[in-house]
Design a protein around this motif. Structure first.
Motif, PDB file in Angstrom:
ATOM      1  N   ALA A 140      23.808 -40.497  23.679  1.00 60.96           N
ATOM      2  CA  ALA A 140      24.089 -40.458  25.115  1.00 60.96           C
ATOM      3  C   ALA A 140      23.021 -39.657  25.860  1.00 60.96           C
ATOM      4  O   ALA A 140      22.626 -40.014  26.969  1.00 60.96           O
ATOM      5  CB  ALA A 140      25.472 -39.859  25.375  1.00 60.96           C
ATOM      6  N   THR A 141      22.548 -38.586  25.251  1.00 58.63           N
ATOM      7  CA  THR A 141      21.501 -37.778  25.875  1.00 58.63           C
ATOM      8  C   THR A 141      20.215 -38.577  26.014  1.00 58.63           C
ATOM      9  O   THR A 141      19.544 -38.544  27.056  1.00 58.63           O
ATOM     10  CB  THR A 141      21.244 -36.511  25.048  1.00 58.63           C
ATOM     11  N   GLU A 142      19.857 -39.310  24.973  1.00 55.90           N
ATOM     12  CA  GLU A 142      18.651 -40.139  25.012  1.00 55.90           C
ATOM     13  C   GLU A 142      18.767 -41.212  26.094  1.00 55.90           C
ATOM     14  O   GLU A 142      17.839 -41.433  26.867  1.00 55.90           O
ATOM     15  CB  GLU A 142      18.428 -40.791  23.648  1.00 55.90           C
ATOM     16  N   LEU A 143      19.924 -41.862  26.168  1.00 54.20           N
ATOM     17  CA  LEU A 143      20.118 -42.905  27.181  1.00 54.20           C
ATOM     18  C   LEU A 143      20.120 -42.306  28.584  1.00 54.20           C
ATOM     19  O   LEU A 143      19.618 -42.924  29.529  1.00 54.20           O
ATOM     20  CB  LEU A 143      21.419 -43.662  26.922  1.00 54.20           C
ATOM     21  N   ALA A 144      20.679 -41.132  28.723  1.00 50.28           N
ATOM     22  CA  ALA A 144      20.694 -40.484  30.036  1.00 50.28           C
ATOM     23  C   ALA A 144      19.268 -40.207  30.509  1.00 50.28           C
ATOM     24  O   ALA A 144      18.937 -40.404  31.684  1.00 50.28           O
ATOM     25  CB  ALA A 144      21.502 -39.182  29.983  1.00 50.28           C
ATOM     26  N   GLY A 145      18.417 -39.755  29.583  1.00 54.73           N
ATOM     27  CA  GLY A 145      17.017 -39.517  29.927  1.00 54.73           C
ATOM     28  C   GLY A 145      16.313 -40.811  30.321  1.00 54.73           C
ATOM     29  O   GLY A 145      15.538 -40.844  31.291  1.00 54.73           O
ATOM     30  N   CYS A 146      16.584 -41.867  29.581  1.00 49.77           N
ATOM     31  CA  CYS A 146      16.002 -43.180  29.913  1.00 49.77           C
ATOM     32  C   CYS A 146      16.432 -43.620  31.311  1.00 49.77           C
ATOM     33  O   CYS A 146      15.624 -44.102  32.106  1.00 49.77           O
ATOM     34  CB  CYS A 146      16.445 -44.240  28.901  1.00 49.77           C
ATOM     35  N   PHE A 147      17.730 -43.489  31.592  1.00 48.70           N
ATOM     36  CA  PHE A 147      18.237 -43.925  32.889  1.00 48.70           C
ATOM     37  C   PHE A 147      17.619 -43.094  34.009  1.00 48.70           C
ATOM     38  O   PHE A 147      17.219 -43.637  35.046  1.00 48.70           O
ATOM     39  CB  PHE A 147      19.764 -43.824  32.939  1.00 48.70           C
ATOM     40  N   ALA A 148      17.520 -41.797  33.801  1.00 51.84           N
ATOM     41  CA  ALA A 148      16.916 -40.946  34.814  1.00 51.84           C
ATOM     42  C   ALA A 148      15.467 -41.361  35.081  1.00 51.84           C
ATOM     43  O   ALA A 148      15.016 -41.372  36.235  1.00 51.84           O
ATOM     44  CB  ALA A 148      16.978 -39.479  34.376  1.00 51.84           C
ATOM     45  N   ALA A 149      14.741 -41.719  34.024  1.00 46.22           N
ATOM     46  CA  ALA A 149      13.358 -42.164  34.187  1.00 46.22           C
ATOM     47  C   ALA A 149      13.294 -43.448  35.010  1.00 46.22           C
ATOM     48  O   ALA A 149      12.438 -43.604  35.892  1.00 46.22           O
ATOM     49  CB  ALA A 149      12.702 -42.379  32.828  1.00 46.22           C
TER      50      ALA A 149
END
Lengths: 123, 82
Positions: A47-56
């Motif tokens: 979830a943390t990795e996906l959150a970073g992707c989405f923020a990017a």
């Protein structure tokens, strides 16, 4: 030299909620295969990795000043450094804006992921 | 349709205030809906109304108000019926 900046903050619990409620459909609609695979490999940090992707992705939209489909912006990992790959509508938008150099950094704390994007191009 | 949209927003938009107090044209982002929450709303709307938002409709304006959501859903349903 033209410079544009974008920033976004994503609550990781929102990603957890999306994974709980919509799982595969959420990942397939929003993320590229590379992003999904990297997140899967992150295990408990998915979830943390996906959150970073989405923020990017959102940070790129703000730098472009134009909305583009989420999968036309891909967060890549080149060794220790994150990168961006724009395709389709995002690449076309960047070309129209004269932006051809993209930099991104990802961070996070206290349940949030953050991305900052800097885009540059000749005036 | 409007009441179902409000139900989806109540469950998925993570708005800090009362969804029932929102007027149809109130800006949901100004009301506190984040960009990621709009994705959660989009997926829930697809489930609730049995539609699929094409990439071209995955934009801020599609989800900026109850009225905007209603218009987009109406358009998708019309296309599906055609």
């Amino acid at each position: 030299m033209r410079t544009r900046v974008g920033i976004d903050l994503v609550a990781i619990e929102d990603v957890h909620a999306a994974l709980d409620d919509h799982a595969g459909r959420y990942v397939a609609r929003v993320f590229t295969q590379g992003e999904a695979e990297r997140a899967h490999d992150a295990g408990a940090g998915r979830a943390t990795e996906l959150a970073g992707c989405f923020a990017a992705k959102e940070a790129v939209v703000k730098a472009l000043g134009e909305e583009v489909p989420p999968r036309s912006v891909e967060l890549t990992r080149e060794g220790r450094h994150p990168g961006l790959r724009l395709s389709g509508p995002a690449a076309e938008s960047a070309a129209r804006a004269g932006l051809d150099e993209w930099s991104v950094t990802i961070g996070g704390a206290d349940g949030y992921a953050c991305a900052v994007v800097i885009a540059r191009g000749a005036s | 349709m409007t009441e179902e949209i409000r139900n989806v927003l109540r469950d998925h938009a993570r708005l800090p205030g009362d969804v029932d107090s929102l007027r149809d044209h109130d800006d949901l982002y100004q009301a506190g809906m984040t960009s990621h929450a709009s994705v959660n709303v989009m997926l829930a709307l697809e489930d609730a109304f049995d539609v699929e938002f094409p990439d071209a409709m995955l934009k801020r304006s599609s989800f900026e108000s109850i009225a905007a959501i209603r218009d987009v859903l109406g358009e998708l349903r019309s296309e599906a019926a055609a």
